[in-house]
Write a protein that holds these residues in place. Structure first.
Motif, PDB file in Angstrom:
ATOM      1  N   CYS A 203       0.834  -1.208   0.000  1.00  0.00           N
ATOM      2  CA  CYS A 203       0.000   0.000   0.000  1.00  0.00           C
ATOM      3  C   CYS A 203       0.866   1.254   0.000  1.00  0.00           C
ATOM      4  N   ASP A 204       0.249   2.389  -0.311  1.00  0.00           N
ATOM      5  CA  ASP A 204       0.958   3.669  -0.363  1.00  0.00           C
ATOM      6  C   ASP A 204       0.995   4.370   0.984  1.00  0.00           C
ATOM      7  N   SER A 205       0.058   4.055   1.839  1.00  0.00           N
ATOM      8  CA  SER A 205      -0.088   4.766   3.107  1.00  0.00           C
ATOM      9  C   SER A 205       0.996   4.347   4.094  1.00  0.00           C
ATOM     10  N   LEU A 206       1.821   5.306   4.527  1.00  0.00           N
ATOM     11  CA  LEU A 206       2.897   4.994   5.459  1.00  0.00           C
ATOM     12  C   LEU A 206       2.359   4.528   6.805  1.00  0.00           C
ATOM     13  N   ASP A 207       1.285   5.177   7.292  1.00  0.00           N
ATOM     14  CA  ASP A 207       0.756   4.762   8.584  1.00  0.00           C
ATOM     15  C   ASP A 207       0.204   3.342   8.513  1.00  0.00           C
ATOM     16  N   MET A 208      -0.392   2.970   7.348  1.00  0.00           N
ATOM     17  CA  MET A 208      -0.903   1.607   7.215  1.00  0.00           C
ATOM     18  C   MET A 208       0.243   0.603   7.123  1.00  0.00           C
ATOM     19  N   LYS A 209       1.355   0.993   6.503  1.00  0.00           N
ATOM     20  CA  LYS A 209       2.520   0.107   6.450  1.00  0.00           C
ATOM     21  C   LYS A 209       2.959  -0.268   7.871  1.00  0.00           C
ATOM     22  N   VAL A 210       3.015   0.734   8.719  1.00  0.00           N
ATOM     23  CA  VAL A 210       3.431   0.496  10.107  1.00  0.00           C
ATOM     24  C   VAL A 210       2.367  -0.305  10.848  1.00  0.00           C
ATOM     25  N   LEU A 211       1.094   0.063  10.662  1.00  0.00           N
ATOM     26  CA  LEU A 211       0.009  -0.598  11.381  1.00  0.00           C
ATOM     27  C   LEU A 211      -0.095  -2.075  11.002  1.00  0.00           C
ATOM     28  N   VAL A 212       0.055  -2.378   9.707  1.00  0.00           N
ATOM     29  CA  VAL A 212       0.014  -3.773   9.254  1.00  0.00           C
ATOM     30  C   VAL A 212       1.113  -4.576   9.942  1.00  0.00           C
ATOM     31  N   ARG A 213       2.304  -4.008  10.013  1.00  0.00           N
ATOM     32  CA  ARG A 213       3.433  -4.739  10.597  1.00  0.00           C
ATOM     33  C   ARG A 213       3.282  -4.893  12.113  1.00  0.00           C
ATOM     34  N   GLN A 214       2.780  -3.876  12.753  1.00  0.00           N
ATOM     35  CA  GLN A 214       2.573  -3.987  14.199  1.00  0.00           C
ATOM     36  C   GLN A 214       1.578  -5.096  14.521  1.00  0.00           C
ATOM     37  N   THR A 215       0.506  -5.138  13.748  1.00  0.00           N
ATOM     38  CA  THR A 215      -0.516  -6.170  13.979  1.00  0.00           C
ATOM     39  C   THR A 215       0.028  -7.550  13.649  1.00  0.00           C
TER      40      THR A 215
END
Length: 710
Positions: A203-215
């Motif tokens: 995805c393009d969203s940086l916050d989603m990149k981090v959120l996906v990995r945290q989860t």
């Protein structure tokens, strides 16, 4: 998770006539006038019947299914689920084995971001690398996406995840595809990751990149990401390293909330940290600077997207199959590879020449004669051109000692080396006769450090019949062309048999086409075993000499093999022990029989030299007979190529177990089959098997060690 609305439906409906509800739905569809029907079921079934190995009858007996694609208003007939999967994935073998395919079928993979993620999802589906694909993307397909997303103008305005799901359904209606079209959020991310074995984040969203990995890290799920610039691929194995920092720690301890709502321009510093700006391509780095200026977003090319998809799919297979894969990153950089283009090694470069034997500086004629005899002796053939001897040339004698350190696994109990030593002594006798210094030959098996020693004592004797063979002996060579199977005339057959008999051995010819073809199958099967036995394969490859290789005085020059460019390419692959190990693991490699079998089948005759007795001296006598027959064959205009199988020098099952432990029983059977064809007496033992045929002279002759290094 929310499915797409009806106008963007992506689920194919699989129906069966055997199911009452399925029959009702099919009747309803048949009543419609705007439904297209496609029935190629029998063609699919025929493909299944022709598959190798033969398909399970239960699999072929699965009933026809009908698949309705609402977005196409089309019904298609397909095989049942097991047969469909077997046939569709048939060409994966043996790159993915049937067992591995079964394991991967249980894998559940999630893809977040279905622009670049579309290529990844489709590749996984096409390879059968998972059984469930879960797609998430809130965005709609735009015209500017079509430079890299494998969609069409008919899909514009549809949700990207829906477009990908439809394409996968049209590829494989049995594959489970789940779609989230509302996008992901902190509230829905856990539900998306739940039950997945691998997450692919595109995805393009940086916050989603981090959120996906945290989860994913919290749940022990590995995360993969492909970035198109210079083929960058990231692997984060949270399943085996749950304490691993997000994005390899490249963003520090940054919180996802801080990245939310950033403009495209504001994202650039973070993207540079993630991608390592120093490693970006010049075009990629320059484009990143231009984001928000002359370009609206990060540029990507379709070819780069598919390279990333292929790499990620390979990583998914490794994870799914439990194969080694560490956390980290790698660049599969096609541009850099193209910058390293090199001319391939020329197979038809300057021809290797047989080195001139060094002239002697000895002052007396006896020394010159001794060296001439020694030079003739070392021209003898040996398995793999190993030259398994040490030579001592004295003024009054020539001694050749069998060298145990130059043996191989095929040289069982040094019998092959003894044959080579006998051939060398036959050459020495020819040269001695030509120089009128012929004397007796003595064999000795009692010397320390060598199982067999042969000494020619120089005298004053001459043998005109041997002396006339001097030039033909120097011209003797192995011919590895395929050749033409022109029948042998009776006179030639008698000359060959008489030549072997003069040296105390028997020669038997297979000249009937049916017998030659059967021998071709036997020798081809033995050659396959030679490839598939690790040590034998290692020794076989070590015998080959490629242009520029050291040790050119021994071994077999690949240019002498008579291979065309495509066959040479195959040989390059067969040099690899990892390739051969896979074939052995799968009990495959039937094609490894072909080269030997084809060449033997093109022979005018197949000759086998037999000798009575099983001592090394007997095999040396057989070597003299083999060399006499070989020289005679060339005088008759025939080409000669040894095709001796692994089992040639094995007298017992224990012998064959030493040569190839896994295939000993099969080798014993092949040995019996060949002896059934040639019908030797009970006390006779094979010395050499060679093919006789008509062909041009060999283009490259084997080299020899110089005197003094033997």
């Amino acid at each position: 998770m929310n499915d797409a609305p009806d106008r963007e439906t992506y689920k194919a409906l699989v129906l069966s006539e055997d199911d009452p509800e399925g029959r009702l739905e099919l009747d309803r569809l048949r009543s419609g006038t705007d439904i297209r029907w496609i029935d190629r079921f029998e063609e699919q079934l025929d493909t299944a019947r022709r598959s190798l190995p033969r398909a399970d009858p239960d699999l072929l007996g699965e009933t026809r299914r009908w698949v309705y694609y609402p977005w196409r208003r089309t019904v298609v007939a397909v095989l049942g689920p097991r047969a469909f999967r077997a046939v569709r994935l048939d060409r994966n073998r043996h790159l993915i084995t049937a067992r591995e395919q079964g394991v991967l079928n249980g894998l559940r993979v999630g893809v977040v971001g279905v622009s670049a993620g579309h290529a990844v999802a489709y590749t996984l589906a096409a390879e059968g690398a998972c059984g469930t694909i879960r797609l998430a993307d809130f965005d709609e397909l735009e015209l500017s996406n079509l430079n890299r997303v494998p969609a069409t103008v008919l899909d514009l305005g549809l949700n990207k995840a829906t477009v990908a799901a439809r394409r996968i359904a049209e590829l494989d209606p049995y594959l489970v595809v789940e779609v989230v079209t509302s996008g992901l959020s902190p509230e829905s991310i856990e539900e998306f990751v739940d039950g997945l074995d691998v997450v692919i984040e595109e995805c393009d969203s940086l916050d989603m990149k981090v959120l996906v990995r945290q989860t994913a890290r919290d749940r022990g799920v590995p995360v993969l990401m492909a970035t198109s610039d210079r083929g960058l691929v990231d692997v984060e194995r949270y399943d085996i390293d749950p304490q691993r920092p997000i994005l390899h720690g490249l963003l520090g301890d940054i919180d996802a909330a801080r990245l939310s709502g950033l403009t495209t321009r504001d994202k650039v510093p973070y993207v540079l940290n993630i991608l390592d700006g120093q490693q970006l391509s010049a075009r990629g780095a320059a484009s990143l600077i231009e984001v928000g200026q002359t370009i609206a977003g990060w540029p990507q090319l379709a070819g780069d997207i598919w390279i990333g998809a292929a790499t990620v799919a390979s990583a998914v297979r490794r994870i799914g199959l439990g194969e080694p894969l560490d956390s980290g990153r790698v660049r599969v950089d096609v541009g850099a590879a193209l910058d390293r283009l090199q001319e391939p090694a020329a197979m038809n470069g300057r021809a290797a020449t047989t080195p001139e034997l060094a002239p002697t500086d000895a002052p007396d004629a006896q020394r010159r004669v001794s060296e001439a005899v020694a030079q003739a002796a070392i021209c003898a053939p040996s398995g793999g051109n190993a030259q398994p001897w040490h030579v001592v040339a004295e003024a009054d004698s020539l001694t050749m000692r069998l060298a145990p350190e130059r043996t191989s696994m095929m040289d069982i109990a040094f019998r092959g080396s003894a044959v080579a030593l006998g051939a060398a002594m036959f050459n020495a006798r020819i040269a001695a006769a030509a120089h009128e210094v012929l004397g007796p030959v003595e064999f000795d098996t009692t010397q320390p450090g060598s199982p067999l020693q042969a000494t020619l004592r120089f005298g004053r004797g001459s043998d005109p019949s041997l002396a006339t063979l001097y030039q033909p002996m120097l011209l003797r060579a192995t011919n590895r062309y395929c050749g033409a199977p022109t029948p042998l005339d009776p006179t030639t057959v008698k000359l060959l048999a008489d030549a072997a008999a003069t040296e105390g051995a028997a020669l038997r010819l297979l000249s009937d086409r049916a017998e030659i073809d059967r021998a071709a199958e036997i020798l081809g099967a033995a050659d396959r075993i030679r490839y598939l036995t690790p040590k034998l394969h290692e020794e076989m490859i070590s015998e080959l000499r490629w242009p520029g290789d050291p040790s050119a005085e021994t071994g077999i020059d690949v240019r002498s093999l008579g291979l065309d460019p495509s066959e040479m390419g195959v040989l390059e692959v067969l040099r690899r022990s990892d390739v051969i190990a896979r074939l052995a693991e799968w009990d495959a490699g039937a094609a490894l029989c072909n080269n030997m079998a084809e060449r033997v089948s093109m022979s005018s005759a197949l000759a086998v030299i037999y000798v009575e007795g099983a001592q090394l001296i007997d095999f040396a006598r057989g070597g003299s007979a083999m060399q006499a027959a070989w020289i005679t064959a060339q005088q008759c205009g025939l080409a000669v190529q040894p095709v001796s199988p692994i089992f040639l020098y094995g007298r017992t099952k224990e012998d064959l177990q030493k040569a190839s432990p896994h295939f000993a029983a099969e080798l014993l059977g092949l040995q019996h089959e060949l002896r059934t064809l040639t019908r030797p007496a009970g006390n006779e033992h094979e010395v050499l098997v060679f093919r006789l045929f008509h062909a041009p002279p060999p283009s490259v002759r084997s080299r020899r060690r110089r005197l003094g290094t033997n």
